[in-house]
Design a protein around this motif. Structure first.
Motif, mmCIF file in Angstrom:
data_model
loop_
_atom_site.group_PDB
_atom_site.id
_atom_site.type_symbol
_atom_site.label_atom_id
_atom_site.label_comp_id
_atom_site.label_asym_id
_atom_site.label_seq_id
_atom_site.Cartn_x
_atom_site.Cartn_y
_atom_site.Cartn_z
ATOM 1 N N SER A 169 0.800 -1.227 0.000
ATOM 2 C CA SER A 169 0.000 0.000 0.000
ATOM 3 C C SER A 169 0.834 1.278 0.000
ATOM 4 O O SER A 169 0.421 2.305 -0.557
ATOM 5 C CB SER A 169 -0.939 0.007 1.211
ATOM 6 N N LYS A 170 2.020 1.228 0.614
ATOM 7 C CA LYS A 170 2.853 2.435 0.717
ATOM 8 C C LYS A 170 3.908 2.514 -0.388
ATOM 9 O O LYS A 170 4.745 3.407 -0.379
ATOM 10 C CB LYS A 170 3.530 2.482 2.082
ATOM 11 N N GLY A 171 3.859 1.584 -1.334
ATOM 12 C CA GLY A 171 4.851 1.577 -2.395
ATOM 13 C C GLY A 171 6.138 0.899 -1.959
ATOM 14 O O GLY A 171 6.392 0.742 -0.755
ATOM 15 N N VAL A 172 6.945 0.501 -2.921
ATOM 16 C CA VAL A 172 8.187 -0.208 -2.593
ATOM 17 C C VAL A 172 9.268 0.128 -3.607
ATOM 18 O O VAL A 172 8.991 0.309 -4.801
ATOM 19 C CB VAL A 172 7.955 -1.738 -2.545
ATOM 20 N N ILE A 173 10.494 0.210 -3.116
ATOM 21 C CA ILE A 173 11.678 0.347 -3.966
ATOM 22 C C ILE A 173 12.535 -0.886 -3.740
ATOM 23 O O ILE A 173 12.826 -1.256 -2.590
ATOM 24 C CB ILE A 173 12.487 1.602 -3.599
ATOM 25 N N LEU A 174 12.926 -1.559 -4.812
ATOM 26 C CA LEU A 174 13.815 -2.713 -4.711
ATOM 27 C C LEU A 174 15.250 -2.217 -4.775
ATOM 28 O O LEU A 174 15.687 -1.674 -5.789
ATOM 29 C CB LEU A 174 13.543 -3.712 -5.838
ATOM 30 N N VAL A 175 15.975 -2.417 -3.686
ATOM 31 C CA VAL A 175 17.347 -1.926 -3.561
ATOM 32 C C VAL A 175 18.319 -3.099 -3.645
ATOM 33 O O VAL A 175 18.462 -3.873 -2.690
ATOM 34 C CB VAL A 175 17.539 -1.193 -2.214
ATOM 35 N N PRO A 176 19.005 -3.291 -4.777
ATOM 36 C CA PRO A 176 19.989 -4.373 -4.853
ATOM 37 C C PRO A 176 21.199 -4.042 -3.981
ATOM 38 O O PRO A 176 21.730 -2.934 -4.035
ATOM 39 C CB PRO A 176 20.361 -4.407 -6.339
ATOM 40 N N THR A 177 21.593 -4.971 -3.139
ATOM 41 C CA THR A 177 22.700 -4.721 -2.210
ATOM 42 C C THR A 177 23.914 -5.600 -2.472
ATOM 43 O O THR A 177 25.033 -5.239 -2.099
ATOM 44 C CB THR A 177 22.254 -4.972 -0.761
ATOM 45 N N ALA A 178 23.695 -6.759 -3.099
ATOM 46 C CA ALA A 178 24.799 -7.696 -3.305
ATOM 47 C C ALA A 178 24.362 -8.787 -4.268
ATOM 48 O O ALA A 178 23.182 -8.936 -4.578
ATOM 49 C CB ALA A 178 25.220 -8.326 -1.972
ATOM 50 N N GLY A 179 25.336 -9.526 -4.716
ATOM 51 C CA GLY A 179 25.066 -10.708 -5.511
ATOM 52 C C GLY A 179 25.871 -11.856 -4.931
ATOM 53 O O GLY A 179 26.771 -11.647 -4.116
ATOM 54 N N GLY A 180 25.515 -13.033 -5.338
ATOM 55 C CA GLY A 180 26.262 -14.173 -4.823
ATOM 56 C C GLY A 180 25.934 -15.438 -5.584
ATOM 57 O O GLY A 180 24.937 -15.524 -6.307
ATOM 58 N N ALA A 181 26.794 -16.419 -5.427
ATOM 59 C CA ALA A 181 26.621 -17.697 -6.092
ATOM 60 C C ALA A 181 25.820 -18.650 -5.221
ATOM 61 O O ALA A 181 25.947 -18.656 -3.999
ATOM 62 C CB ALA A 181 27.987 -18.304 -6.402
#
Length: 344
Positions: free
Chosen positions: A101-113
């Protein structure tokens, strides 16, 4: 008598002032401390715990808590508003985003195997091709000495031992990354199982909760094979398979190969990436995201902005030491701009 009364008045007045100062100071300190609670993916849990500890050293008035409960749980709690931010290794779908309801931002922080771990007595090195890996996890290869596995591993004495699959008991972004890759390289796997955080496995696998749970199941079960984030495999001293990538090379899940894969990713405006078969490096690599609301109260809005900016700048220097890839600097800058302009 007059002297006694005057002294008593001074004592009471002084005590009252002292109590007021102490009480006021305590109230001010309490009012200045902001707590941000998060929950979700276990894949980045070691990293987020480290983030929280290091961030607190520089920002003592902001406390960040994070609990690894699985990506599905993180999305559910974030959507329900019971946590300030969520964590997921699977990018939210359009339907999931619409439910916030309040909206969302997807924040990429890291990657991994995502490592394929195994416990086969007498076997320390195992190669799995793009052909055999999906067959194992659809139950079509049932024993370790199957001729197809023998062809992948010339010179290796594979025992006549049943294969025991180990998968996640909880909804999991790690599972999504793993099944997304197998679905990308094998149409049969996509049809029988498909990509998902909690797919319906064809075989009857053993199950463990969280990355640690799957690692524990494999470690304790002869003939077992499963999947976990690489740091869990490394820290648990578990054997990891070499997987065949798109170029036909057999590669390990070590950080340098994960970085090669991440370098091929393209980040759109909403930062959602669903890459299942990178063109280079280790083939099963995914991102992990913090789920950030667009609407916080007056105290938490600047706190979450500060934490995100720190995580995507100073925090990125921590990633490699824990075997996570860094987010490309240009992408990190874009994310910070979006968070600063969108979070109210």
């Amino acid at each position: 008598m007059i002297f006694f009364t005057s002294s008593l008045r001074r004592l009471v007045t002084t005590s009252a002032v002292a109590i007021s100062v102490v009480f006021g100071t305590a109230m001010a300190a309490s009012a200045q401390t902001v707590t941000l609670n998060g929950a979700g993916a276990t894949f980045p849990e070691p990293l987020y715990q480290r983030y929280a500890a290091e961030f607190a050293k520089q920002n003592p008035n902001i406390k960040v808590n994070y609990q690894g409960i699985g990506s599905s749980g993180g999305i559910k709690q974030f959507t329900a508003g019971t946590v300030d931010f969520g964590g997921s290794d699977a990018a939210m779908t359009d339907a999931q985003i619409a439910a916030v309801s309040k909206g969302v931002i997807l924040v990429p922080t890291a990657g991994g195997a995502v490592s394929v771990i195994f416990n086969v007595p007498g076997v320390e090195k195992l190669k799995l091709s793009r052909y055999t890996l999906p067959l194992i996890f659809t139950g079509q290869i049932k024993r370790w000495n199957d001729a197809k596995l023998v062809r992948d591993n010339p010179g290796v004495n594979l025992p006549d031992l049943p294969i025991r699959l180990a998968v996640r008991a909880d909804g999991s972004g790690t599972t999504f990354i793993f099944t997304n890759h197998l679905s990308a390289i094998d149409p049969s796997f996509r049809k029988l199982v498909g990509p998902g955080q909690a797919p319906k496995w064809v075989a009857s696998p053993l199950k463990g909760k969280g990355n640690a749970g799957v690692a524990g199941v494999v470690k304790q079960t002869a003939g077992a094979i499963g999947y976990v984030e690489y740091s869990y495999a490394k820290n648990g001293n578990l054997e990891t398979a070499l997987l065949q990538n798109k170029k036909g090379q057999y590669v390990t899940p070590e950080l340098s190969n994960a970085n090669k894969a991440l370098a091929t990713f393209k980040f759109p405006e909403n930062f959602r990436v669903f890459e299942g078969d990178p063109t280079d490096g280790y083939p099963i690599v995914g991102l992990t995201w913090l789920l950030v609301s667009k609407d916080y109260d007056a105290a938490k809005a600047p706190a979450i902005k500060k934490f995100i900016q720190w995580a995507l700048t100073s925090g990125q220097k921590i990633n490699g030491s824990l075997e996570y890839t860094q987010i490309p600097e240009a992408v990190a800058k874009r994310v910070i701009q979006v968070v600063n302009s969108s979070v109210k």
